[in-house]
Design a protein around this motif. Structure first.
Motif, PDB file in Angstrom:
ATOM      1  N   GLY A   3      47.882  46.803  47.980  1.00  0.00           N
ATOM      2  CA  GLY A   3      49.260  46.990  48.415  1.00  0.00           C
ATOM      3  C   GLY A   3      49.958  48.082  47.628  1.00  0.00           C
ATOM      4  O   GLY A   3      50.701  48.890  48.201  1.00  0.00           O
ATOM      5  N   THR A  76      59.192  49.156  54.753  1.00  0.00           N
ATOM      6  CA  THR A  76      57.937  48.811  54.073  1.00  0.00           C
ATOM      7  C   THR A  76      57.762  47.291  54.009  1.00  0.00           C
ATOM      8  O   THR A  76      56.653  46.786  54.201  1.00  0.00           O
ATOM      9  N   VAL A  77      58.847  46.582  53.773  1.00  0.00           N
ATOM     10  CA  VAL A  77      58.761  45.114  53.739  1.00  0.00           C
ATOM     11  C   VAL A  77      58.429  44.570  55.127  1.00  0.00           C
ATOM     12  O   VAL A  77      57.642  43.626  55.262  1.00  0.00           O
ATOM     13  N   SER A  78      59.006  45.184  56.156  1.00  0.00           N
ATOM     14  CA  SER A  78      58.704  44.727  57.524  1.00  0.00           C
ATOM     15  C   SER A  78      57.272  45.041  57.919  1.00  0.00           C
ATOM     16  O   SER A  78      56.752  44.473  58.874  1.00  0.00           O
ATOM     17  N   CYS A  79      56.617  45.941  57.183  1.00  0.00           N
ATOM     18  CA  CYS A  79      55.191  46.233  57.400  1.00  0.00           C
ATOM     19  C   CYS A  79      54.334  45.431  56.424  1.00  0.00           C
ATOM     20  O   CYS A  79      53.231  45.844  56.068  1.00  0.00           O
ATOM     21  N   SER A  80      54.887  44.287  56.014  1.00  0.00           N
ATOM     22  CA  SER A  80      54.132  43.326  55.197  1.00  0.00           C
ATOM     23  C   SER A  80      53.780  43.832  53.806  1.00  0.00           C
ATOM     24  O   SER A  80      52.729  43.481  53.266  1.00  0.00           O
ATOM     25  N   SER A  81      54.643  44.638  53.217  1.00  0.00           N
ATOM     26  CA  SER A  81      54.424  45.043  51.829  1.00  0.00           C
ATOM     27  C   SER A  81      55.124  44.069  50.893  1.00  0.00           C
ATOM     28  O   SER A  81      56.175  43.523  51.228  1.00  0.00           O
ATOM     29  N   ARG A  82      54.551  43.866  49.730  1.00  0.00           N
ATOM     30  CA  ARG A  82      55.261  43.126  48.693  1.00  0.00           C
ATOM     31  C   ARG A  82      56.444  43.963  48.240  1.00  0.00           C
ATOM     32  O   ARG A  82      56.355  45.196  48.149  1.00  0.00           O
ATOM     33  N   ARG A  83      57.512  43.287  47.892  1.00  0.00           N
ATOM     34  CA  ARG A  83      58.722  44.016  47.499  1.00  0.00           C
ATOM     35  C   ARG A  83      58.517  44.783  46.193  1.00  0.00           C
ATOM     36  O   ARG A  83      58.945  45.928  46.056  1.00  0.00           O
ATOM     37  N   SER A  86      56.503  47.940  46.675  1.00  0.00           N
ATOM     38  CA  SER A  86      57.285  48.985  47.330  1.00  0.00           C
ATOM     39  C   SER A  86      58.245  49.632  46.337  1.00  0.00           C
ATOM     40  O   SER A  86      58.401  50.852  46.314  1.00  0.00           O
TER      41      SER A  86
END
Lengths: 223, 299
Positions: A3, A76-83, A86
């Motif tokens: 990630g 980026t969060v909506s694309c399943s990234s950890r906060r 990101s």
């Protein structure tokens, strides 16, 4: 790719593209101005590049904090990234590009001002420190805007800047009053002063990033 | 078992509790319809189930394999779990070119390509062509339907084992909607992914839902196989005393009284049948009618 690697890749792409457009704009402005200066692009470029680059990079740093947190970070969060990944990717990319811009501006300055070259080593940490302070200011804007909304956030930011300025004035007055040896001591040890500012800037930058991390950790992301 | 589980999910915004202790298990390889009125909590539930937003209380876990011994992964802040889920939310672009609206479609798709580990660029290209989307346009310049197309493309091309669609057909014309259903079913047949589709256009989508979830005021009031549900809930009408006799001991929804006549939606036991008689009329109900009936109070 992990990630974090994906975030480094994406943020470098996005911020590189943004900064690239900024650099092209600077070149375009210099080209435009050279029309009024006898068509000598290199002369106009070398006269103005330092100023433009510093201004553009400085303004980008201030804008990045707010724009990237409110616009790209949610994507980026909506694309399943950890906060956290990101946020790290965002800060690494921002710092690398802006530090490179300032470093290039610094190198250009030294090139066009040979008298300044002996002080280059001592001044380099100062440049890093100033960039870090700018990032701190940008992250404060982002944190306050995110927490309190754009309007109130900007008001609180200006209050914060005023408090810092007033505080700096009082410190300056105390340092420059008759009999004080602080300023002469610092100026004769420019290298030490530069390192102190660099260290302070890095600490402030870290505080700004931490505040941002605290702010976005459990925040509800909306579009 | 390969599932995504929500346990005791509570969500509060300030003092306002919008999700009340939701327990939900989504099995791998099914298409679920998530149906609820505006403000029921569909988007909130999906954003928590996908790990994009935190729950006030409760936990979401996902198991990545059929190995019973394998520990399920917590979804929140866990990249291994997040890699299994895609929630392509409805894009609400306001404020012109500011914010997300300033991005071009290709920039938005670039983000999806970078982040989703199994992203299928070829499928994205195919969908862009099918929907005739101009990827150079800014999101703020797209119509509501085109924004829906963007979210559909991201969701389908993500190839995530658990893919959530938030009102994917909002604003789509009928041709585009049919294209979406066709491609979603194709993708489902090929990959066996789990789809959760929230929609207000119930009847159109009912044919592709294997199971339906009714969400009402922050609670799941029903989770059932679609076909079985449609067979179990019937509309009964006739004289009040005759209808009351039918309703005795059964779940009844949406009672209407007109003079001495009465009508109600009645849930039968599995396998039970009710036939028309001289006194009562029994009619089947479609999924939309069942949902409308259930959103009223139980008699």
């Amino acid at each position: 790719m992990t990630g974090l690697e994906r975030n480094i890749k994406y943020w470098f792409f996005y911020i590189g593209k943004t900064m690239g457009l900024t650099y092209l704009m600077i070149i375009g402005i210099c080209a435009f101005m050279s029309f009024f200066d006898g068509g000598n692009f290199m002369e106009v470029f070398s006269k103005n590049i330092v100023t433009y680059l510093i201004m553009a990079s400085g303004m980008s740093i201030m804008a990045f904090g707010f724009m990237n947190i409110t616009t790209i970070f949610p994507i980026t969060v909506s694309c399943s990234s950890r906060r956290s990944s990101s946020l790290i990717g965002m800060n690494v990319a921002q710092h690398v590009f802006c530090l490179l811009s300032f470093a290039f501006a610094f190198a250009c300055f030294l090139y066009i001002s040979p008298d300044s070259r002996p002080y280059a080593g001592a001044a380099a940490p100062l440049v890093v420190g100033v960039v870090c302070v700018l990032f701190f200011m940008g992250n404060i804007v982002a944190f306050l805007s995110d927490r309190f909304g754009r309007g109130l956030g900007m008001v609180l930011y200006f209050v914060f800047v005023m408090v810092v300025c007033v505080g700096a004035i009082f410190v300056g007055m105390a340092a420059t009053k008759k009999g004080s040896t602080l300023i002469p001591a610092l100026l004769t040890n420019f290298g030490a002063l530069s390192v102190i500012i660099c260290a302070a800037g890095i600490i402030l930058d870290a505080i700004g990033i931490w505040l941002l991390a605290v702010g976005i950790k459990n925040k509800d992301i909306k579009f | 078992m390969n599932t995504l589980e929500c346990k005791g999910i509570v969500k509060k915004f300030g003092s306002n509790e919008v999700l009340h202790g939701i327990d939900l298990t989504l099995e791998r390889g099914k298409i679920y319809g998530l149906i609820g009125r505006n403000g029921a909590g569909k988007t909130t539930l999906l954003s928590i189930a996908s790990g994009q937003n935190p729950a006030t209380a409760g936990e979401v876990t996902v198991s990545a394999s059929d190995d019973i011994a394998a520990q399920p992964l917590k979804v929140w802040d866990n990249q291994d779990a997040l890699d299994l889920i895609c929630f392509s939310r409805e894009l609400n672009i306001t404020g012109g070119n500011a914010g997300v609206g300033g991005l071009k479609v290709k920039d938005y798709l670039k983000a999806a390509q970078t982040y989703f580990p199994n992203y299928d660029k070829a499928l994205e290209d195919r969908l862009v062509k099918e929907f005739e989307l101009d990827v150079k346009k800014r999101l703020s310049k797209l119509s509501k339907g085109m924004l829906s197309m963007v979210t559909i493309i991201v969701a389908l091309a993500s190839k995530a084992p658990y893919t959530f669609f938030d009102e994917p057909v909002a604003g789509l014309d009928v041709v585009a909607r049919e294209t979406f259903y066709k491609i979603a079913l194709e993708e489902f047949s090929e990959s066996g992914r789990t789809f959760v589709i929230s929609t207000h256009i119930i009847e159109e989508a009912a044919d592709i839902f294997e199971e339906v979830l009714f969400l009402d005021k922050g609670k799941i009031i029903l989770k059932e196989n679609t076909q079985e549900l449609v067979e179990r809930v019937v509309h009964v009408s006739g004289k009040e005393e005759d209808v009351d006799a039918i309703c005795e001991g059964r779940k009844v929804y949406h009672v209407e009284k007109i003079g001495r006549s009465k009508a109600a939606a009645v849930m039968l036991e599995p396998g039970e049948e009710l036939k028309n008689t001289a006194d009562i009329t029994v009619q089947p109900m479609n999924l939309q009618q069942i949902f409308v009936a259930m959103c009223g109070k139980e008699a």
